[in-house]
Scaffold this motif. Sequence first.
Motif, mmCIF file in Angstrom:
data_model
loop_
_atom_site.group_PDB
_atom_site.id
_atom_site.type_symbol
_atom_site.label_atom_id
_atom_site.label_comp_id
_atom_site.label_asym_id
_atom_site.label_seq_id
_atom_site.Cartn_x
_atom_site.Cartn_y
_atom_site.Cartn_z
ATOM 1 N N PRO A 1 -8.454 -0.852 4.189
ATOM 2 C CA PRO A 1 -8.255 -2.110 3.451
ATOM 3 C C PRO A 1 -8.309 -1.946 1.942
ATOM 4 O O PRO A 1 -7.645 -2.688 1.222
ATOM 5 C CB PRO A 1 -9.393 -2.996 3.966
ATOM 6 N N GLU B 1 -5.776 -2.023 8.672
ATOM 7 C CA GLU B 1 -7.164 -2.434 8.846
ATOM 8 C C GLU B 1 -8.114 -1.262 8.635
ATOM 9 O O GLU B 1 -9.291 -1.443 8.301
ATOM 10 C CB GLU B 1 -7.372 -3.022 10.247
ATOM 11 N N SER C 1 0.843 -1.189 0.000
ATOM 12 C CA SER C 1 0.000 0.000 0.000
ATOM 13 C C SER C 1 0.880 1.242 0.000
ATOM 14 O O SER C 1 1.985 1.235 0.560
ATOM 15 C CB SER C 1 -0.918 0.019 1.233
#
Length: 266
Positions: free
Chosen positions: A131, A128, A120
Amino acid sequence: ADPDGGKLVRLIEHDGKALLASAGIAIPRGLLIEASEPPRAAPWPATMVKAQLLAGGRGKRGLVARAEAADLAATIGRMTAALAPSASPLLIEEALPVEAEYYMALRSDDLRQCVSLLLSAQGGVEVENAPAAVQSLPIDPRRGLFAQDVLPIAQAAGIPARQQGAVARFASDLNRLFVRADATLIEINPLALVTKRGLVALDAKVVLDDAASFRHPARGALRSAAIERAAHQSLLAALDVDVPSVVIDGRRHTRVHRAEGRYYTL
């Protein structure tokens, strides 16, 4: 297995980064100090002070802090007091000039039955919470992971074009270490782009396959193993009950984590 028979799984950040460095992966300069040591003079103009725990959530507990040179001794004192009565060590690292923060992880993927690469462009945060920003790539264990395999998901993850090649090579190097170390998780968050240094692993969460400990006998000497043994002894003391045990290879082991079925030698 470690000398006392317990099987090492999690590594503290210091040990995890030492593993990364053994593969030529860049990490910040740092030193490990004991809670019993008096606060020392700052080795760098600005530092990061990090409690070395096997559990997560250090940031939320105030156990990761930036300190300027003049404030280092006071920061160490406050963190040591917050950790009491635990004698957890502290990692003191050079604070680096960061231009960007990414997220990268390799983990055993139970659903896909292989290792997956997670990537990412939004590092330094709990993935979390974002996502949709994380791209995933399953890795064929028969061929490994090459830089060209990573380029498409680096682009899809929003990694800037000028950094995609470096990120792809970093992922390929990390996968070779993952296999060599018999890891089940290596998470770099953040993977930082540092001025004049390139990509640096500012944090590392490493979990090793306990079933492969026989291939890595030196792991028992790591500080992580000593912390795990101390935590186990504290657990037994807190239980204050007759703990079930079993004899394996002539040594008596206690079974305290019943759900995981893990045994420890007394």
